[in-house]
Design a protein around this motif. Structure first.
Motif, PDB file in Angstrom:
ATOM      1  N   SER A 132      39.461  39.311  39.170  1.00 34.93           N
ATOM      2  CA  SER A 132      39.492  38.169  38.246  1.00 34.93           C
ATOM      3  C   SER A 132      39.682  36.840  38.962  1.00 34.93           C
ATOM      4  O   SER A 132      39.756  35.799  38.330  1.00 34.93           O
ATOM      5  CB  SER A 132      40.606  38.383  37.212  1.00 34.93           C
ATOM      6  N   TYR A 133      39.815  36.833  40.272  1.00 38.22           N
ATOM      7  CA  TYR A 133      39.899  35.565  40.998  1.00 38.22           C
ATOM      8  C   TYR A 133      39.225  35.701  42.348  1.00 38.22           C
ATOM      9  O   TYR A 133      38.948  36.806  42.815  1.00 38.22           O
ATOM     10  CB  TYR A 133      41.362  35.091  41.135  1.00 38.22           C
ATOM     11  N   ASP A 155      41.860  56.790  38.974  1.00 42.31           N
ATOM     12  CA  ASP A 155      40.800  55.861  38.534  1.00 42.31           C
ATOM     13  C   ASP A 155      41.388  54.801  37.602  1.00 42.31           C
ATOM     14  O   ASP A 155      41.077  53.619  37.699  1.00 42.31           O
ATOM     15  CB  ASP A 155      39.689  56.621  37.795  1.00 42.31           C
ATOM     16  N   GLU A 156      42.232  55.289  36.701  1.00 45.18           N
ATOM     17  CA  GLU A 156      42.861  54.367  35.735  1.00 45.18           C
ATOM     18  C   GLU A 156      43.748  53.342  36.463  1.00 45.18           C
ATOM     19  O   GLU A 156      43.676  52.152  36.206  1.00 45.18           O
ATOM     20  CB  GLU A 156      43.746  55.217  34.833  1.00 45.18           C
ATOM     21  N   ALA A 160      44.391  47.609  39.043  1.00 40.54           N
ATOM     22  CA  ALA A 160      44.487  46.793  40.261  1.00 40.54           C
ATOM     23  C   ALA A 160      43.173  46.059  40.514  1.00 40.54           C
ATOM     24  O   ALA A 160      43.165  44.845  40.778  1.00 40.54           O
ATOM     25  CB  ALA A 160      44.824  47.699  41.446  1.00 40.54           C
ATOM     26  N   ASP A 161      42.059  46.784  40.379  1.00 46.87           N
ATOM     27  CA  ASP A 161      40.755  46.190  40.721  1.00 46.87           C
ATOM     28  C   ASP A 161      40.371  45.091  39.737  1.00 46.87           C
ATOM     29  O   ASP A 161      39.801  44.064  40.122  1.00 46.87           O
ATOM     30  CB  ASP A 161      39.669  47.272  40.747  1.00 46.87           C
TER      31      ASP A 161
END
Ligand SMILES: Cc1cc2nc3c(=O)[nH]c(=O)nc-3n(C[C@H](O)[C@H](O)[C@H](O)COP(=O)(O)OP(=O)(O)OC[C@H]3O[C@@H](n4cnc5c(N)ncnc54)[C@H](O)[C@@H]3O)c2cc1C
Length: 363
Positions: free
Chosen positions: A350-351, A338-339, A344-345
């Motif tokens: 963010s774009y 999850d971390e 990555a997510d």
């Protein structure tokens, strides 16, 4: 708890065999030919215990042990209920036999010529049970394919055992580094910058393992409730590191030793013959070391690099904790996915699709 207390109080030496025999993991072949399935399983249940038959691999040091822990470290298919047995059997139980590989120690003529095989040949054996009775108080898991593996993972036992393995390898690595340095001093190669670089790399690798071991302690886990356990991820990382690196480390020692290991006479008994001894001491000495000390050093190096004992150790370090895909699977299981996914997510989120360029920007 009774078993644990008895082992502790009576100082019981137990070996363990928790892997089914190689290439015999598919029961269909045996069933179709009406042959007994080689993998160890329960064949009968009585009032006073279970009866087990079949083989397990591969018990290091079983020939020296009082008893053997039998279990399943590899996942079992859920329908292999009868193989899902975890128990402790006495080595002298009726019907139990140990099928040992050829031991090296009897071939070691003396401690000087085979210093490691002389002291540390543990031997490895297949254990074969032919209708061995195991009393109920020595049976810990029955008929539960999942639990027979999970007891190592749901409790800290796999973690404790393999932390110890990491520490053991670290000690061995320190011996390798010490020998590598002495070897280069004995030839004078320690003065060569390129050789010092190799020694520097070795010490960096040794410190890497040391750091991983200290990390397991520093970053301990408060698990199980009320206890502290070595950090599992760092422990599995070090386990994987050892599996991958041991052959490389030995190869570095091999390169540093050159042909020196074969310059020495066949046996230390050369020292018993005054005439031969005089010749040996005269011609084999170097500016750095006496002939005798060189022979002693190179014998020990050969025990780690090229003897039968050395070959067995290379196999051991690759496989004692399971084949590499098994070892890496532990790291996969314990990873905080999850971390990692969040890193990555978050970046991916963010774009987005860029605004189309205006006609002026295209020009
Ligand atoms: C010297 C020595 C001492 C040992 N001591 C003990 C001990 O005291 N107690 C104990 O319980 N065990 C011990 N073991 C470990 C154990 O018994 C096995 O050797 C180990 O689990 C690997 O299984 P295997 O030998 O059957 O190899 P396999 O599982 O047959 O694997 C051999 C190779 O085949 C390939 N392979 C096979 N299956 C796959 C797959 N699914 N995916 C990818 N590749 C695959 C891989 O290349 C792998 O390296 C010892 C092993 C050695 C060598």
């Amino acid at each position: 708890m009774n078993h644990y207390r008895r082992m502790r109080e009576q100082d019981v030496y137990a070996a363990y065999a928790v892997v089914p025999p190689q290439a015999a993991r598919d029961p269909t072949f045996y069933q179709e030919q009406n042959l007994p399935i080689p993998s160890l399983q329960v064949v009968r249940e009585d009032d006073d215990g279970v009866v087990i038959s079949g083989m397990k691999m591969l018990e290091t040091a079983a020939v020296f042990a009082d008893e053997i822990w039998i279990g399943n470290l590899l996942s079992l298919a859920p329908d292999l209920i009868k193989q899902a047995v975890t128990c402790a059997v006495l080595c002298n139980a009726a019907g139990l036999s140990l099928w040992s590989r050829q031991p090296f120690e009897p071939n070691a003529k003396n401690e000087f010529d085979s210093p490691l095989a002389w002291r540390f040949d543990e031997t490895d054996s297949m254990v074969l049970c032919d209708n061995v009775k195991v009393p109920w108080e020595r049976v810990f898991v029955m008929d539960d394919a999942v639990l027979s593996r999970e007891i190592y993972i749901q409790t800290p036992s796999h973690c404790y055992g393999n932390h110890q393995s990491n520490v053991r390898l670290w000690s061995k690595l320190r011996l390798i580094v010490g020998l590598a340095s002495r070897l280069t001093q004995s030839t004078g190669a320690d003065q060569v910058p390129a050789v010092r670089e190799v020694l520097g790399r070795l010490t960096a690798l040794e410190a890497t393992l040391g750091g991983m071991i200290h990390g397991q302690i520093e970053a301990f886990e408060p698990w199980p409730d009320g206890f502290a356990t070595f950090n599992r991820r760092y422990m599995y990382a070090a386990l994987n590191w050892g599996t991958e690196m041991y052959s490389q480390l030995i190869d570095i020692l091999r390169e540093l030793s050159g042909g020196g290991v074969f310059q020495m006479p066949a046996s230390v008994t050369v020292m018993h013959d005054p005439a031969l001894r005089k010749l040996f001491e005269t011609y084999w000495q170097t500016p750095h070391l006496s002939a005798f000390d060189r022979m002693k050093l190179f014998r020990l190096v050969w025990e780690l690099v090229g003897s039968e004992f050395a070959g067995r150790h290379q196999q051991y370090e690759k496989f004692y904790a399971g084949a590499s895909f098994i070892v890496r699977n532990h790291s996969y299981r314990e990873a905080p996915w999850d971390e990692f996914h969040k890193y990555a997510d978050d970046l991916l989120a963010s774009y987005d699709i860029p605004e189309p360029l205006s006609a002026a920007e295209v020009c």
